[in-house]
Design a protein around this motif. Structure first.
Motif, PDB file in Angstrom:
ATOM      1  N   ILE A 181       0.777  -1.272  -0.015  1.00  0.00           N
ATOM      2  CA  ILE A 181      -0.037   0.044  -0.196  1.00  0.00           C
ATOM      3  C   ILE A 181       0.866   1.234   0.093  1.00  0.00           C
ATOM      4  O   ILE A 181       0.581   2.228  -0.480  1.00  0.00           O
ATOM      5  N   LEU A 182       1.860   1.288   0.653  1.00  0.00           N
ATOM      6  CA  LEU A 182       2.847   2.381   0.900  1.00  0.00           C
ATOM      7  C   LEU A 182       3.449   2.521  -0.480  1.00  0.00           C
ATOM      8  O   LEU A 182       3.737   3.575  -1.056  1.00  0.00           O
ATOM      9  N   ALA A 183       3.744   1.492  -1.215  1.00  0.00           N
ATOM     10  CA  ALA A 183       4.530   1.391  -2.620  1.00  0.00           C
ATOM     11  C   ALA A 183       3.525   2.028  -3.584  1.00  0.00           C
ATOM     12  O   ALA A 183       3.937   2.715  -4.442  1.00  0.00           O
ATOM     13  N   ALA A 184       2.134   1.540  -3.511  1.00  0.00           N
ATOM     14  CA  ALA A 184       1.004   2.366  -4.245  1.00  0.00           C
ATOM     15  C   ALA A 184       1.137   3.879  -4.190  1.00  0.00           C
ATOM     16  O   ALA A 184       0.783   4.706  -5.294  1.00  0.00           O
ATOM     17  N   ARG A 185       1.317   4.419  -2.788  1.00  0.00           N
ATOM     18  CA  ARG A 185       1.464   5.800  -2.752  1.00  0.00           C
ATOM     19  C   ARG A 185       2.493   6.319  -3.247  1.00  0.00           C
ATOM     20  O   ARG A 185       2.435   7.557  -3.877  1.00  0.00           O
ATOM     21  N   ALA A 186       3.605   5.701  -3.137  1.00  0.00           N
ATOM     22  CA  ALA A 186       5.056   6.303  -3.585  1.00  0.00           C
ATOM     23  C   ALA A 186       5.014   6.317  -5.262  1.00  0.00           C
ATOM     24  O   ALA A 186       5.937   7.038  -5.801  1.00  0.00           O
ATOM     25  N   PHE A 187       4.534   5.136  -5.776  1.00  0.00           N
ATOM     26  CA  PHE A 187       4.694   5.055  -7.275  1.00  0.00           C
ATOM     27  C   PHE A 187       3.129   5.120  -7.885  1.00  0.00           C
ATOM     28  O   PHE A 187       2.468   3.979  -8.197  1.00  0.00           O
ATOM     29  N   PRO A 188       2.558   6.267  -8.082  1.00  0.00           N
ATOM     30  CA  PRO A 188       1.211   6.475  -8.534  1.00  0.00           C
ATOM     31  C   PRO A 188       0.957   5.641  -9.886  1.00  0.00           C
ATOM     32  O   PRO A 188      -0.254   5.695  -9.953  1.00  0.00           O
ATOM     33  N   ASP A 189       1.822   5.454 -10.667  1.00  0.00           N
ATOM     34  CA  ASP A 189       1.652   4.740 -12.054  1.00  0.00           C
ATOM     35  C   ASP A 189       1.908   3.255 -11.884  1.00  0.00           C
ATOM     36  O   ASP A 189       1.690   2.563 -12.888  1.00  0.00           O
ATOM     37  N   ALA A 190       2.278   2.774 -10.965  1.00  0.00           N
ATOM     38  CA  ALA A 190       2.482   1.309 -10.666  1.00  0.00           C
ATOM     39  C   ALA A 190       1.381   0.384 -10.341  1.00  0.00           C
ATOM     40  O   ALA A 190       0.394   0.940  -9.593  1.00  0.00           O
ATOM     41  N   ARG A 191       1.188  -0.616 -10.749  1.00  0.00           N
ATOM     42  CA  ARG A 191       0.490  -1.816 -10.335  1.00  0.00           C
ATOM     43  C   ARG A 191       1.564  -2.835  -9.545  1.00  0.00           C
ATOM     44  O   ARG A 191       2.594  -3.025  -9.787  1.00  0.00           O
ATOM     45  N   ILE A 192       1.065  -3.126  -8.578  1.00  0.00           N
ATOM     46  CA  ILE A 192       1.658  -3.915  -7.591  1.00  0.00           C
ATOM     47  C   ILE A 192       1.225  -5.411  -7.117  1.00  0.00           C
ATOM     48  O   ILE A 192      -0.246  -5.414  -7.013  1.00  0.00           O
ATOM     49  N   VAL A 204      -5.999 -10.488   5.901  1.00  0.00           N
ATOM     50  CA  VAL A 204      -5.711  -9.234   6.460  1.00  0.00           C
ATOM     51  C   VAL A 204      -5.352  -8.244   5.542  1.00  0.00           C
ATOM     52  O   VAL A 204      -5.759  -7.230   5.554  1.00  0.00           O
ATOM     53  N   ALA A 205      -4.440  -8.615   4.768  1.00  0.00           N
ATOM     54  CA  ALA A 205      -4.143  -7.765   3.596  1.00  0.00           C
ATOM     55  C   ALA A 205      -4.894  -7.369   2.656  1.00  0.00           C
ATOM     56  O   ALA A 205      -5.248  -6.185   2.080  1.00  0.00           O
ATOM     57  N   ALA A 206      -5.954  -8.065   2.201  1.00  0.00           N
ATOM     58  CA  ALA A 206      -6.964  -8.035   1.558  1.00  0.00           C
ATOM     59  C   ALA A 206      -7.876  -6.949   2.163  1.00  0.00           C
ATOM     60  O   ALA A 206      -8.623  -5.932   1.363  1.00  0.00           O
ATOM     61  N   ARG A 207      -8.121  -6.889   3.443  1.00  0.00           N
ATOM     62  CA  ARG A 207      -9.049  -5.933   4.298  1.00  0.00           C
ATOM     63  C   ARG A 207      -8.097  -4.626   4.265  1.00  0.00           C
ATOM     64  O   ARG A 207      -9.049  -3.555   3.778  1.00  0.00           O
ATOM     65  N   ASN A 208      -7.133  -4.498   4.109  1.00  0.00           N
ATOM     66  CA  ASN A 208      -6.303  -3.080   4.246  1.00  0.00           C
ATOM     67  C   ASN A 208      -6.573  -2.615   2.777  1.00  0.00           C
ATOM     68  O   ASN A 208      -6.501  -1.251   2.542  1.00  0.00           O
ATOM     69  N   VAL A 209      -6.380  -3.577   1.608  1.00  0.00           N
ATOM     70  CA  VAL A 209      -6.396  -2.956   0.420  1.00  0.00           C
ATOM     71  C   VAL A 209      -7.484  -2.669   0.009  1.00  0.00           C
ATOM     72  O   VAL A 209      -7.823  -1.369  -0.547  1.00  0.00           O
ATOM     73  N   ARG A 210      -8.626  -3.002   0.565  1.00  0.00           N
ATOM     74  CA  ARG A 210     -10.049  -2.668   0.325  1.00  0.00           C
ATOM     75  C   ARG A 210     -10.148  -1.247   1.193  1.00  0.00           C
ATOM     76  O   ARG A 210     -10.851  -0.461   0.714  1.00  0.00           O
ATOM     77  N   GLU A 211      -9.816  -1.116   2.446  1.00  0.00           N
ATOM     78  CA  GLU A 211     -10.047   0.125   3.034  1.00  0.00           C
ATOM     79  C   GLU A 211      -9.193   1.038   2.547  1.00  0.00           C
ATOM     80  O   GLU A 211      -9.497   2.146   2.786  1.00  0.00           O
ATOM     81  N   HIS A 212      -8.033   1.105   1.894  1.00  0.00           N
ATOM     82  CA  HIS A 212      -7.355   2.007   1.047  1.00  0.00           C
ATOM     83  C   HIS A 212      -7.828   2.040  -0.287  1.00  0.00           C
ATOM     84  O   HIS A 212      -7.307   2.861  -1.076  1.00  0.00           O
ATOM     85  N   SER A 213      -8.848   1.542  -0.559  1.00  0.00           N
ATOM     86  CA  SER A 213      -9.267   1.525  -2.066  1.00  0.00           C
ATOM     87  C   SER A 213      -8.524   1.364  -3.182  1.00  0.00           C
ATOM     88  O   SER A 213      -8.271   2.036  -4.081  1.00  0.00           O
ATOM     89  N   LEU A 214      -7.438   0.276  -2.878  1.00  0.00           N
ATOM     90  CA  LEU A 214      -6.768   0.101  -4.017  1.00  0.00           C
ATOM     91  C   LEU A 214      -6.756  -1.484  -4.655  1.00  0.00           C
ATOM     92  O   LEU A 214      -5.683  -1.860  -5.005  1.00  0.00           O
ATOM     93  N   GLU A 215      -7.830  -1.857  -4.632  1.00  0.00           N
ATOM     94  CA  GLU A 215      -8.160  -3.175  -5.318  1.00  0.00           C
ATOM     95  C   GLU A 215      -8.020  -3.217  -6.759  1.00  0.00           C
ATOM     96  O   GLU A 215      -7.369  -4.273  -7.473  1.00  0.00           O
ATOM     97  N   ASN A 216      -7.979  -2.023  -7.594  1.00  0.00           N
ATOM     98  CA  ASN A 216      -7.434  -1.950  -8.923  1.00  0.00           C
ATOM     99  C   ASN A 216      -6.087  -1.864  -9.291  1.00  0.00           C
ATOM    100  O   ASN A 216      -5.568  -2.136 -10.247  1.00  0.00           O
ATOM    101  N   ARG A 217      -5.308  -1.595  -7.796  1.00  0.00           N
ATOM    102  CA  ARG A 217      -3.815  -1.512  -8.491  1.00  0.00           C
ATOM    103  C   ARG A 217      -3.033  -2.637  -7.504  1.00  0.00           C
ATOM    104  O   ARG A 217      -1.970  -2.707  -8.009  1.00  0.00           O
ATOM    105  N   ILE A 218      -3.354  -3.296  -6.555  1.00  0.00           N
ATOM    106  CA  ILE A 218      -2.743  -4.129  -5.796  1.00  0.00           C
ATOM    107  C   ILE A 218      -3.320  -5.725  -5.999  1.00  0.00           C
ATOM    108  O   ILE A 218      -4.640  -5.748  -5.759  1.00  0.00           O
TER     109      ILE A 218
END
Length: 337
Positions: A181-192, A204-218
């Motif tokens: 999630i921190l990598a998604a913030r640091a690299f806005p054009d990246a898929r992780i 647990v990771a899936a919950r955090n990805v959802r809570e940070h609305s990053l399902e489309n990137r992670i």
């Protein structure tokens, strides 16, 4: 009973008598806490009280907070629904009764169970971002988060990469997903891609990805290190793998025993998984890519195992020589001793 007494033990009657004598002491300790709490009013009061209790109890601080005041402020902030950065500016604010009860309960749980505070409140912060945590994952505490912020920016004298040029990132041993999630913030054009062996951790990771609305990137992947990746290649691989050696595992503090053992155990010299990551990275890094790996105090073991590797050791505000950077172009020459 005579046989037990002869071995230096205690008779049943003596045990009952001793237990009766101890109960008032426990009751007194509890009443002391209750009495002291009646004199508390503000956030400042409760932080001071909690810090004093934690200090007297000699708990271990190794889970995102480094001292009793910081941990006390964290607990009080969570009870008051405040971000850690908001606690000090609100020090004079009065604590409502319900929040006060949560604070006192968490402090006593922290002392009696020795569980990390993050497990009690189900939250931890990294680089200012909140993450859900529970006993299925190690409490996140990695120096890589700071390096993602500092060493990939335009103003750092040792800039490792232009963030805009990083379009594919792999996070190995993702755990709670915090570094992905921190990598998604640091690299806005990246898929992780974020991989972990533990299905529990990935939940647990899936919950955090959802809570940070990053399902489309992670994308979360279950597997043993690179096993789930096939022939994928990345501009950046980051990893905070298990790296505690056998001696360290034998001496883990009680707080760390509440965390998943597999998140710590790095084998006899601590670098069993690090070896596999270094050896496997060459097949999964794109040209111009690099590996960023945290290894704790295993620097001597790694330099002994890879004497010809051109490792760049990176320091952070709270660490020295615990994270290395290895260029993809150098991996071809890296051979384990």
């Amino acid at each position: 009973m005579a046989k037990t007494a002869a071995r230096g033990g205690h008779s049943e009657a003596a045990t009952r008598s001793s237990a009766k004598k101890r109960r008032p002491a426990r009751a007194t300790a509890k009443s002391d806490v209750t009495a002291a709490a009646t004199e508390l009013a503000t956030i400042f009061d409760y932080v001071g009280f909690a810090a004093a209790r934690l200090t007297r109890a000699r708990v271990t601080f190794a889970h995102g907070t480094t001292d009793p005041v910081a941990e006390a402020a964290f607990l009080v902030g969570e009870a008051m629904n405040l971000h850690p950065d908001e606690v000090e500016p609100n020090a004079a604010r009065r604590v409502p009764k319900a929040a006060a009860q949560r604070i006192l309960g968490w402090v006593e749980q922290r002392i009696t169970t020795r569980k990390p505070a993050a497990y009690l409140v189900k939250r931890m912060y990294m680089r200012g971002l909140p993450f859900y945590v529970d006993e299925r994952v190690i409490v996140p505490r990695s120096f890589i988060g700071e390096i993602l912020d500092s060493h990939f920016g335009d103003d750092h004298p040792l800039r490792l990469r232009d963030p805009a040029a990083v379009t594919r990132v792999l996070d190995l041993c993702t755990g709670s997903g915090c570094l992905a999630i921190l990598a998604a913030r640091a690299f806005p054009d990246a898929r992780i891609d974020a991989a972990d062996l533990s299905e529990d951790a990935l939940a647990v990771a899936a919950r955090n990805v959802r809570e940070h609305s990053l399902e489309n990137r992670i994308t979360l992947l279950q597997g043993d290190l690179f096993a789930a990746l096939r022939d994928q290649r990345y501009d950046l691989i980051i990893s905070n793998p298990p790296y505690v050696d056998a001696k360290g595992m034998a001496g883990l503090p009680r707080e760390c025993l509440a965390e998943p053992r597999m998140a710590f155990d790095g084998g006899a010299d601590g670098i069993d998984l690090v070896r596999r990551i270094i050896d496997g990275a060459k097949a999964h890094l794109a040209p111009g890519g690099g590996l960023l790996c945290e290894v704790g105090r295993c620097k001597p073991a790694i330099e002994k195992a890879y004497p010809r590797a051109e490792l760049l050791w990176l320091d952070t505000e709270e660490s020295e020589g615990e994270v290395f950077w290895l260029e993809a172009v150098r991996l071809a020459d890296v051979v384990s001793a």
